[in-house]
Design a protein around this motif. Structure first.
Motif, PDB file in Angstrom:
ATOM      1  N   UNK A  15      10.696 -30.341 104.490  1.00  0.00           N
ATOM      2  CA  UNK A  15      12.134 -30.568 104.254  1.00  0.00           C
ATOM      3  C   UNK A  15      12.925 -29.256 104.268  1.00  0.00           C
ATOM      4  N   UNK A  16      12.284 -28.156 103.872  1.00  0.00           N
ATOM      5  CA  UNK A  16      12.989 -26.876 103.879  1.00  0.00           C
ATOM      6  C   UNK A  16      13.307 -26.438 105.304  1.00  0.00           C
ATOM      7  N   UNK A  17      12.401 -26.692 106.220  1.00  0.00           N
ATOM      8  CA  UNK A  17      12.652 -26.376 107.631  1.00  0.00           C
ATOM      9  C   UNK A  17      13.762 -27.252 108.192  1.00  0.00           C
ATOM     10  N   UNK A  18      13.747 -28.536 107.839  1.00  0.00           N
ATOM     11  CA  UNK A  18      14.820 -29.430 108.287  1.00  0.00           C
ATOM     12  C   UNK A  18      16.167 -29.002 107.698  1.00  0.00           C
ATOM     13  N   UNK A  19      16.150 -28.581 106.446  1.00  0.00           N
ATOM     14  CA  UNK A  19      17.352 -28.094 105.798  1.00  0.00           C
ATOM     15  C   UNK A  19      17.886 -26.862 106.538  1.00  0.00           C
ATOM     16  N   UNK A  20      17.005 -25.925 106.852  1.00  0.00           N
ATOM     17  CA  UNK A  20      17.406 -24.720 107.588  1.00  0.00           C
ATOM     18  C   UNK A  20      17.990 -25.095 108.948  1.00  0.00           C
TER      19      UNK A  20
END
Length: 82
Positions: A15-20
């Protein structure tokens, strides 16, 4: 960075990659809309937009507000946006 450069991040299970990816996409769109509005304001466009300047400017303001919200969320969740 271009939108195409964010595809792999957007498809990540993390999810952190998607957020970025979402943040980077928004930054790209803000930059493009800003450049467009500068040209619109200075009558440098090679066409007449259907949408008036004020509505597009309002969109930009909301996009910047959203960017600031994402930055705050990233700070709270310790997501590196660099």
């Amino acid at each position: 960075m271009k939108l195409i450069d964010t595809v792999e991040m957007m498809n990540s299970d993390n999810y952190q990659e998607r957020f970025r990816a979402e943040y980077f996409q928004l930054m790209i769109r803000i930059e493009k809309l800003s450049l467009f509005l500068d040209k619109y304001f200075n009558k440098e466009l090679d066409f007449v937009p259907n949408c008036d300047y004020n509505l597009l400017h309002e969109q930009l303001v909301h996009m910047i507000d959203y960017k600031n919200t994402l930055k705050e969320r990233a700070r709270v969740e310790k997501i590196n946006l660099n």
